[in-house]
Scaffold this motif. Structure first.
Motif, PDB file in Angstrom:
ATOM      1  N   GLY A 215      54.857 -26.703  -9.998  1.00  0.00           N
ATOM      2  CA  GLY A 215      55.997 -27.042 -10.027  1.00  0.00           C
ATOM      3  C   GLY A 215      56.396 -27.657 -11.027  1.00  0.00           C
ATOM      4  O   GLY A 215      57.813 -27.662 -11.631  1.00  0.00           O
ATOM      5  N   MET A 216      55.403 -28.273 -11.833  1.00  0.00           N
ATOM      6  CA  MET A 216      55.859 -28.870 -13.043  1.00  0.00           C
ATOM      7  C   MET A 216      56.046 -27.911 -14.398  1.00  0.00           C
ATOM      8  O   MET A 216      57.618 -27.597 -14.845  1.00  0.00           O
ATOM      9  CB  MET A 216      54.557 -29.631 -14.201  1.00  0.00           C
ATOM     10  N   VAL A 217      56.190 -26.725 -13.817  1.00  0.00           N
ATOM     11  CA  VAL A 217      55.698 -25.319 -15.099  1.00  0.00           C
ATOM     12  C   VAL A 217      57.373 -25.187 -15.103  1.00  0.00           C
ATOM     13  O   VAL A 217      58.232 -24.832 -15.944  1.00  0.00           O
ATOM     14  CB  VAL A 217      54.840 -24.353 -14.866  1.00  0.00           C
ATOM     15  N   PHE A 218      57.623 -25.091 -13.468  1.00  0.00           N
ATOM     16  CA  PHE A 218      59.008 -24.111 -13.135  1.00  0.00           C
ATOM     17  C   PHE A 218      60.203 -25.022 -13.773  1.00  0.00           C
ATOM     18  O   PHE A 218      61.766 -24.911 -13.936  1.00  0.00           O
ATOM     19  CB  PHE A 218      58.570 -23.583 -11.642  1.00  0.00           C
ATOM     20  N   LEU A 219      59.271 -26.602 -13.363  1.00  0.00           N
ATOM     21  CA  LEU A 219      60.382 -27.742 -13.930  1.00  0.00           C
ATOM     22  C   LEU A 219      61.328 -27.732 -15.008  1.00  0.00           C
ATOM     23  O   LEU A 219      61.977 -27.133 -15.449  1.00  0.00           O
ATOM     24  CB  LEU A 219      60.457 -28.852 -13.447  1.00  0.00           C
ATOM     25  N   ILE A 220      60.203 -27.168 -16.719  1.00  0.00           N
ATOM     26  CA  ILE A 220      60.329 -27.582 -17.915  1.00  0.00           C
ATOM     27  C   ILE A 220      61.108 -25.956 -17.689  1.00  0.00           C
ATOM     28  O   ILE A 220      62.156 -25.524 -18.651  1.00  0.00           O
ATOM     29  CB  ILE A 220      58.875 -27.929 -18.332  1.00  0.00           C
ATOM     30  N   MET A 221      60.392 -24.830 -17.073  1.00  0.00           N
ATOM     31  CA  MET A 221      60.732 -23.850 -17.606  1.00  0.00           C
ATOM     32  C   MET A 221      62.994 -23.576 -17.186  1.00  0.00           C
ATOM     33  O   MET A 221      63.255 -22.467 -17.838  1.00  0.00           O
ATOM     34  CB  MET A 221      60.216 -22.185 -16.308  1.00  0.00           C
ATOM     35  N   GLU A 262      59.086 -26.512  -4.246  1.00  0.00           N
ATOM     36  CA  GLU A 262      58.869 -27.593  -4.714  1.00  0.00           C
ATOM     37  C   GLU A 262      59.461 -27.624  -2.633  1.00  0.00           C
ATOM     38  O   GLU A 262      58.899 -28.647  -1.503  1.00  0.00           O
ATOM     39  CB  GLU A 262      60.218 -28.684  -4.742  1.00  0.00           C
ATOM     40  N   LEU A 263      59.565 -26.793  -2.149  1.00  0.00           N
ATOM     41  CA  LEU A 263      59.989 -27.112  -0.360  1.00  0.00           C
ATOM     42  C   LEU A 263      58.571 -26.711   0.235  1.00  0.00           C
ATOM     43  O   LEU A 263      58.674 -27.228   1.365  1.00  0.00           O
ATOM     44  CB  LEU A 263      61.121 -25.664  -0.016  1.00  0.00           C
ATOM     45  N   VAL A 270      58.653 -32.906  -7.322  1.00  0.00           N
ATOM     46  CA  VAL A 270      59.860 -33.304  -7.278  1.00  0.00           C
ATOM     47  C   VAL A 270      61.051 -33.441  -5.770  1.00  0.00           C
ATOM     48  O   VAL A 270      60.248 -32.432  -5.169  1.00  0.00           O
ATOM     49  CB  VAL A 270      61.552 -33.211  -7.650  1.00  0.00           C
ATOM     50  N   ASN A 271      60.900 -34.272  -4.762  1.00  0.00           N
ATOM     51  CA  ASN A 271      60.529 -34.009  -3.536  1.00  0.00           C
ATOM     52  C   ASN A 271      62.112 -34.239  -3.394  1.00  0.00           C
ATOM     53  O   ASN A 271      63.683 -34.569  -2.729  1.00  0.00           O
ATOM     54  CB  ASN A 271      60.580 -35.692  -2.441  1.00  0.00           C
ATOM     55  N   LEU A 272      62.916 -32.429  -3.374  1.00  0.00           N
ATOM     56  CA  LEU A 272      63.608 -31.633  -2.854  1.00  0.00           C
ATOM     57  C   LEU A 272      64.695 -32.040  -1.731  1.00  0.00           C
ATOM     58  O   LEU A 272      65.573 -32.403  -1.136  1.00  0.00           O
ATOM     59  CB  LEU A 272      64.551 -30.285  -3.222  1.00  0.00           C
ATOM     60  N   ARG A 273      64.337 -32.314  -0.351  1.00  0.00           N
ATOM     61  CA  ARG A 273      63.941 -33.215   0.689  1.00  0.00           C
ATOM     62  C   ARG A 273      65.469 -34.030   0.729  1.00  0.00           C
ATOM     63  O   ARG A 273      66.377 -34.145   2.130  1.00  0.00           O
ATOM     64  CB  ARG A 273      63.262 -33.050   1.812  1.00  0.00           C
ATOM     65  N   VAL A 274      64.839 -35.188  -0.308  1.00  0.00           N
ATOM     66  CA  VAL A 274      66.183 -36.067  -0.394  1.00  0.00           C
ATOM     67  C   VAL A 274      67.153 -36.099  -0.474  1.00  0.00           C
ATOM     68  O   VAL A 274      68.366 -36.498  -0.237  1.00  0.00           O
ATOM     69  CB  VAL A 274      64.977 -37.017  -0.947  1.00  0.00           C
TER      70      VAL A 274
END
Length: 530
Positions: A215-221, A262-263, A270-274
């Motif tokens: 998740g961190m890697v994809f977020l940074i990307m 994330e799903l 990072v909780n995307l469901r919010v």
């Protein structure tokens, strides 16, 4: 839920402790935000002393912005892992140490690297400071808490340029970083002495294996590539440049993989469901538009006054100070109105209309010799508009969330505000560049050399150059250069006018959508951020 409420109430402070915590949180938010704009006026000095090109030195801004936007969405998760007080103190220490190292940098890439580290520490300060200051106030006063925090966030971007200009004029560029060191040390000591961490029911520290590394890697990307594209797109001619095109594709792929990860992952970073919450959906869009208007107008006004009116950097920065003071004055009144139950959606709608008024007046007033007296009242109007937007947008976004979802929602609004600013600046610079060329073509088509007035003007200019010792042909060439310069200047002014008009129309279009928002039932009680 009752236990969570008791734990939340246990963080409420009174008297001296609350004052100290408030000062600490606002100081940290200010440090972070001032540093996003303070370097803008120092780039030329850095370029000279470090022997860098303008493209190289632009990375001093880019590196900080990329680190900021990457760390903001992860702030809620990191706070839960390490404890809020420890995480906040560590962020201040990282920010302060990196500031000192920035001042000591011996070449441009050292400075860029330390600015990235500074941005990693600084990004955490924004959302965590908002969290701490809000939880230190009882539920009935949390609208006021948001207003106090908002003063720092709104005033910060406009303090940077004049403060940077003063330091550059009287000292040297490393001092724009050294100024953070004593303030950072004080903030660290105050944080460790006064700030407390909440204890969440059922929260546990994740083991190294459970951490959402992908998740961190994809977020940074996703975020890192996007921020680079926005910062460098215009100067590199957007998709004509291979690097920009590659990073745009990388950002899109990163976004897709990040959402998927994330799903499906059990412990997402990072909780995307919010984002299922309708008010938060509207709030993130409004935060983006707020960032667009705040950072876009903070960027365009100094550029206009310096490039068209020829003002020095310090004067250009000072022009925005009354607007920020006006926003600061507005904040307590806005907080009081929220406490008294005035629906935020009406305040946001009014703020959007006021900001449209500011944009339209600026559109009708800017020329090549506009004075500060012509811009004073429109900028005061801008201050009123931002005051009506900032706190109501934040509290409205989070009004129907509960528990830890509120902290996660705050991270989204913070990230979207920063991204809105990046999009705003990128689009404005691109638009001015392209639109001014379009206006130049139109103006030249009306510049008929067979007309008597045009011939007279060229002749007058030619005669003045001949009087200075130039030959007839040289003088004619110089006269044509001046005419071309005047046309280009006028074309640029017309493009600035267009920017103000379109910015105002964008805000006006949002009004009906805001009025359709469902109001949260217990705004005051749920406007805290965990």
């Amino acid at each position: 839920m009752e236990t969570a409420s008791l734990q939340q109430d246990s963080l409420v402070e009174y008297g001296f402790r609350r004052v100290i915590i408030t000062i600490t949180a606002v100081l940290c938010a200010l440090l972070e935000i001032v540093d996003t704009t303070i370097v803008n006026v120092a780039l030329n000095d850095m370029k000279g002393s470090l022997g860098a090109t303008l493209t190289d030195v632009a990375w001093v801004i880019t590196a900080y912005a990329i680190a900021n936007v990457i760390v903001i969405p992860m702030t809620s998760w990191l706070s839960q892992q390490f404890g809020r007080r420890n995480y906040f103190a560590a962020s201040i220490i990282i920010f302060t140490t990196a500031s000192f190292l920035c001042g000591n940098a011996t070449n441009i890439w050292e400075l860029v690297f330390f600015r990235f580290i500074q941005g990693m520490g600084g990004g955490a300060l924004l959302v965590t400071a908002q969290t701490i200051i809000t939880e230190s106030y009882p539920p009935a006063k949390r609208g006021m808490a948001q207003a106090i925090y908002g003063m720092g966030v709104i005033v910060g971007p406009t303090l940077g340029p004049p403060l940077g200009g003063y330091i550059i004029d009287n000292f040297s560029w490393p001092y724009i970083f050294y100024i953070n060191v004593p303030l950072g040390i004080i903030a660290t000591l105050l944080t460790l002495s006064f700030v407390r961490s909440p204890k969440y029911e059922g929260s546990k520290k994740q083991s190294v294996k459970e951490v959402d590394w992908w998740g961190m890697v994809f977020l940074i990307m996703f975020i890192g590539s996007l921020q680079f594209v926005l910062e460098h797109g215009q100067q590199d001619d957007w998709f004509e440049d291979r690097t920009i095109l590659t990073l745009s594709i990388l950002s899109a792929v990163g976004l897709f993989l990040f959402i998927w990860r994330e799903l499906v992952y059990e412990n997402p970073i990072v909780n995307l469901r919010v984002l299922k919450d309708k008010n938060l959906q509207v709030g993130t869009v409004m935060s983006f538009i707020l960032g667009f208007g705040l950072f876009g107008s903070t960027f365009i006004i100094p550029i206009y006054t310096q490039s068209i009116l020829g003002w020095p950097a310090t004067d250009a920065g000072m022009l925005l100070i009354p607007s920020s003071i006006m926003t600061g004055i507005m904040m307590p009144f806005i907080g009081k109105m929220i406490q008294n139950g005035v629906p935020q959606k009406y305040m946001v709608a009014l703020g959007l209309c006021v900001f449209f008024g500011f944009s339209f007046i600026m559109y009708s007033r800017i020329t090549n010799d506009t004075g500060s007296e012509h811009m004073f009242w429109p900028l005061i109007l801008r201050g009123v508009g931002l005051g009506l937007l900032f706190v109501p947008v934040m509290t409205l976004s989070l009004s129907t969330l509960k528990g830890k979802a509120i902290g996660e929602g705050a991270s989204f609004t913070g990230m979207m505000r920063q991204l809105g600013g990046s999009f705003g600046i990128a689009l404005i610079t691109t638009f001015i560049s392209r639109d001014s060329q379009h206006h130049r073509v139109n103006l030249i088509s009306h510049l008929d050399e067979t007309k008597f007035e045009v011939q007279q003007r060229i002749l007058q200019l030619q005669q003045s150059f001949i009087a200075k010792g130039y030959s007839t042909n040289e003088a004619l060439g110089k006269a044509h250069q001046i005419i071309e310069g005047s046309v280009m200047k006028q074309a640029t002014i017309l493009s600035y006018m267009d920017v103000f008009l379109y910015l105002g129309v964008l805000f006006l279009i949002c009004v009906p959508f805001v009025l359709m928002i469902k109001q949260g039932k217990t705004i005051v009680d749920t406007s805290s951020i965990h």
